[in-house]
Write a protein that holds these residues in place. Structure first.
Motif, short mmCIF file in Angstrom:
data_model
loop_
_atom_site.label_atom_id
_atom_site.label_comp_id
_atom_site.label_asym_id
_atom_site.label_seq_id
_atom_site.Cartn_x
_atom_site.Cartn_y
_atom_site.Cartn_z
N ASP A 1 0.61 -1.33 0.11
CA ASP A 1 0.07 -0.23 -0.08
C ASP A 1 0.93 1.30 0.06
OD1 ASP A 1 -2.24 1.56 0.16
OD2 ASP A 1 -2.07 1.43 2.31
N SER A 2 1.82 1.26 0.83
CA SER A 2 2.84 2.72 0.96
C SER A 2 3.41 2.84 -0.61
CB SER A 2 3.85 2.29 1.94
OG SER A 2 3.16 1.97 3.20
N TRP A 3 3.96 1.75 -1.12
CA TRP A 3 4.78 2.03 -2.34
C TRP A 3 4.21 2.20 -3.29
CZ3 TRP A 3 4.94 -0.75 -6.57
CH2 TRP A 3 4.63 -1.93 -6.74
N THR A 4 3.00 1.64 -3.41
CA THR A 4 2.20 1.92 -4.62
C THR A 4 1.45 3.39 -4.65
OG1 THR A 4 0.30 0.71 -3.57
CG2 THR A 4 1.64 -0.38 -5.24
N SER A 5 1.02 3.74 -3.31
CA SER A 5 0.69 5.19 -3.07
C SER A 5 1.93 6.11 -3.75
CB SER A 5 0.21 5.40 -1.65
OG SER A 5 -0.82 4.45 -1.38
N THR A 6 2.90 5.87 -3.17
CA THR A 6 4.14 6.56 -3.59
C THR A 6 4.25 6.88 -5.17
OG1 THR A 6 5.27 6.18 -1.61
CG2 THR A 6 6.52 7.22 -3.34
N VAL A 7 4.25 5.70 -5.69
CA VAL A 7 4.21 5.69 -7.31
C VAL A 7 3.05 6.35 -7.73
CG1 VAL A 7 4.36 4.07 -9.27
CG2 VAL A 7 5.69 3.56 -7.27
N ILE A 8 2.00 6.16 -7.65
CA ILE A 8 0.90 6.75 -8.18
C ILE A 8 0.69 8.37 -7.91
CG2 ILE A 8 -0.60 4.55 -8.38
CD1 ILE A 8 -2.28 5.72 -6.24
N LEU A 9 1.03 8.69 -6.81
CA LEU A 9 1.09 10.07 -6.43
C LEU A 9 2.24 10.71 -7.29
CD1 LEU A 9 -0.19 10.04 -2.50
CD2 LEU A 9 -1.45 10.56 -4.66
N ALA A 10 3.32 10.07 -7.32
CA ALA A 10 4.51 10.90 -8.05
C ALA A 10 4.08 10.90 -9.36
CB ALA A 10 5.72 9.83 -7.96
N GLY A 11 3.24 9.88 -10.16
CA GLY A 11 2.83 10.03 -11.38
C GLY A 11 2.02 11.25 -11.53
N TYR A 12 1.07 11.31 -10.50
CA TYR A 12 -0.10 12.50 -10.41
C TYR A 12 0.49 13.72 -10.39
CZ TYR A 12 -4.25 14.92 -9.03
OH TYR A 12 -5.02 15.81 -8.91
N SER A 13 1.69 13.93 -9.78
CA SER A 13 2.26 15.27 -9.47
C SER A 13 3.05 15.65 -10.99
CB SER A 13 2.96 15.19 -8.29
OG SER A 13 4.16 14.39 -8.61
N ILE A 14 3.32 14.98 -11.70
CA ILE A 14 4.17 15.27 -12.98
C ILE A 14 3.21 15.58 -14.06
CG2 ILE A 14 5.62 14.41 -14.79
CD1 ILE A 14 6.95 12.23 -12.69
N PRO A 15 3.25 16.76 -14.62
CA PRO A 15 2.15 17.18 -15.56
C PRO A 15 2.33 16.19 -16.82
CG PRO A 15 3.45 19.25 -14.47
CD PRO A 15 4.12 17.95 -14.17
N GLY A 16 1.44 16.04 -17.48
CA GLY A 16 1.43 15.18 -18.70
C GLY A 16 2.45 15.57 -19.63
N PHE A 17 2.50 16.89 -20.02
CA PHE A 17 3.62 17.44 -21.02
C PHE A 17 4.90 17.17 -20.83
CE2 PHE A 17 2.87 21.06 -18.30
CZ PHE A 17 4.21 21.89 -18.56
N VAL A 18 5.11 17.57 -19.41
CA VAL A 18 6.62 17.26 -18.82
C VAL A 18 6.91 15.72 -19.12
CG1 VAL A 18 7.95 17.12 -16.84
CG2 VAL A 18 6.46 18.79 -17.29
N LEU A 19 6.12 14.75 -18.59
CA LEU A 19 6.31 13.28 -18.99
C LEU A 19 6.42 13.09 -20.16
CD1 LEU A 19 6.53 10.64 -17.60
CD2 LEU A 19 4.00 10.13 -17.77
N GLY A 20 5.67 13.60 -21.15
CA GLY A 20 5.86 13.43 -22.67
C GLY A 20 7.17 13.85 -23.22
N ILE A 21 7.81 14.90 -22.61
CA ILE A 21 9.00 15.46 -23.24
C ILE A 21 10.16 14.46 -22.69
CG2 ILE A 21 10.72 17.13 -22.97
CD1 ILE A 21 8.44 19.22 -22.90
N LEU A 22 9.78 14.00 -21.48
CA LEU A 22 10.87 12.85 -20.79
C LEU A 22 10.83 11.80 -21.73
CD1 LEU A 22 12.83 12.14 -18.63
CD2 LEU A 22 10.71 11.36 -17.38
N LEU A 23 9.72 11.06 -22.07
CA LEU A 23 9.52 9.99 -22.68
C LEU A 23 10.28 10.27 -24.27
CD1 LEU A 23 5.85 8.83 -22.02
CD2 LEU A 23 7.90 7.86 -21.38
N ILE A 24 10.07 11.39 -24.85
CA ILE A 24 10.74 11.65 -26.16
C ILE A 24 12.11 11.56 -26.08
CG2 ILE A 24 11.21 13.25 -27.83
CD1 ILE A 24 8.06 14.31 -27.71
N VAL A 25 12.72 12.02 -24.73
CA VAL A 25 14.18 12.12 -24.72
C VAL A 25 14.53 10.73 -24.67
CG1 VAL A 25 15.96 13.04 -23.05
CG2 VAL A 25 14.18 14.64 -23.69
#
Length: 355
Positions: free
Chosen positions: A157-181
């Motif tokens: 429960d703890s580590w999954t909450s950390t992962v999904i909240l980290a994903g929630y805090s990253i804007p989609g366009f920032v993640l998109g740029i990171l994926l492109i890089v």
């Protein structure tokens, strides 16, 4: 229920009228407009003493540029008549609403094409992003939320909450740029394509090849758009299950000797899913018309998000007002569908008590 639905349908009329009226009023105070844009095109496109023609829809306007004096006032007035700005604002608004009631959305000032054709052309991109986002969110978040509720306060429960909240805090366009890089040939690996929904040779591929090519193109944009959607749905599912598990009927079911799976999936699941199922119709309909300007720009996808942005920038009022009218009407109908779903899912809820 029939009388409630009828009242809600009647209430949609002034709501829709009010939204359109406020938007139309705001547009009247926005500097610039289609007439000014066309005047600028004529002046920039032709030197002193030159002449030219600008077409819009079924009509064309011939402008005569006169150096520092600009266009002939008669030509400017012709442009105003072409776009309907020779009429008072109230009359223009009433004409527009009458046309919209007949689903006649007119032609774009900027693209010189039917607004309906433009929206239909952009829908494949928005539907692709929206439906993948919708299905992946529900298919992953609900089982994950149930698992987190069962193993509440555990390491899982703890580590999954950390992962999904980290994903929630990253804007989609920032993640998109990171994926492109990382994976789009930016600086590391060139694994995924970055342009459009399919390759240039898509027509030459087999049916299976077309499907695989489409899925390969959607990996990065769907990943960037869906990561931030997991947190809300997962935590809502978890909290809903935790609330139901703590109720007396669950303790009673366990005391009667029912297995844990029978308690969870025969009793708890049906009640815990009510908040999620009732939001299903709205999310499903919205998936067909979702658009993200930043993601579409980053991944070179020509969808509704980019169309809306360009329409506002170019003062393409028919596209702006027509899409606003359609999406507002769709939103009102979806809200009504969501409210009626409450009764279908939970018979304890009645509209008479809600009054």
């Amino acid at each position: 229920m029939v009388s409630y639905i009828f009242r809600r349908l009647l209430l949609m009329i002034p709501t829709l009228f009010g939204v359109m009226a406020v938007t139309f009023l705001v547009i009247q105070f926005v500097p610039g407009g289609p007439v000014e844009r066309m005047v600028t095109l004529l002046e920039k496109g032709h030197g002193p003493g030159g002449g030219g023609e600008v077409a819009s829809g079924r009509t064309s306007v011939t402008g005569s540029y006169r150096g520092a004096q600009g266009l002939d006032p008669e030509q400017v007035e012709q442009l105003r008549r072409l776009y309907g700005f020779d009429k008072p604002p109230v009359e223009r608004f009433l004409i527009m609403m009458w046309n919209y009631l007949r689903f006649d959305f007119g032609d774009s000032y900027y693209y010189h094409r039917s607004v309906v054709d433009l929206v239909v052309e952009k829908l494949p991109v928005s539907i692709s992003l929206g439906l993948w986002n919708f299905f992946l969110t529900y298919l992953i978040s609900i089982p994950l939320g149930i698992k987190k509720a069962i193993r509440h306060q555990s390491r899982f429960d703890s580590w999954t909450s950390t992962v999904i909240l980290a994903g929630y805090s990253i804007p989609g366009f920032v993640l998109g740029i990171l994926l492109i890089v990382l994976f789009g040939g930016g600086s590391f690996w060139s694994l995924f394509p970055l342009r459009g929904l399919h390759s240039d040779h898509w027509q030459e591929l087999s049916m299976m090849g077309k499907a695989l090519d489409y899925l390969w193109h959607m990996v990065l944009p769907v990943t960037a758009s869906v990561i931030g959607s997991f947190a809300v749905m997962t935590m809502l599912t978890k909290n809903s299950f935790l609330e139901e598990i703590s109720k007396n009927y669950v303790q009673t079911a366990r005391a009667k000797g029912l297995t844990e799976n029978a308690v969870l999936y025969r009793h708890v699941f049906r009640n815990a899913m009510i908040p999620l199922v009732t939001g299903f119709p709205g999310s499903f309909v919205a998936a067909f018309f979702s658009g993200s300007l930043l993601l579409e720009t980053i991944f070179t996808l020509d969808g509704l998000g980019l169309l809306g942005y360009e329409s506002v920038i170019n003062r393409d009022y028919p596209v702006v007002m027509a899409t606003l009218y359609f999406f507002t009407l769709l939103g009102l109908l979806t809200k009504l569908l969501t409210d009626t779903t409450y009764v279908l899912v939970d018979p304890r809820i009645t509209f008479d008590k809600a009054q």
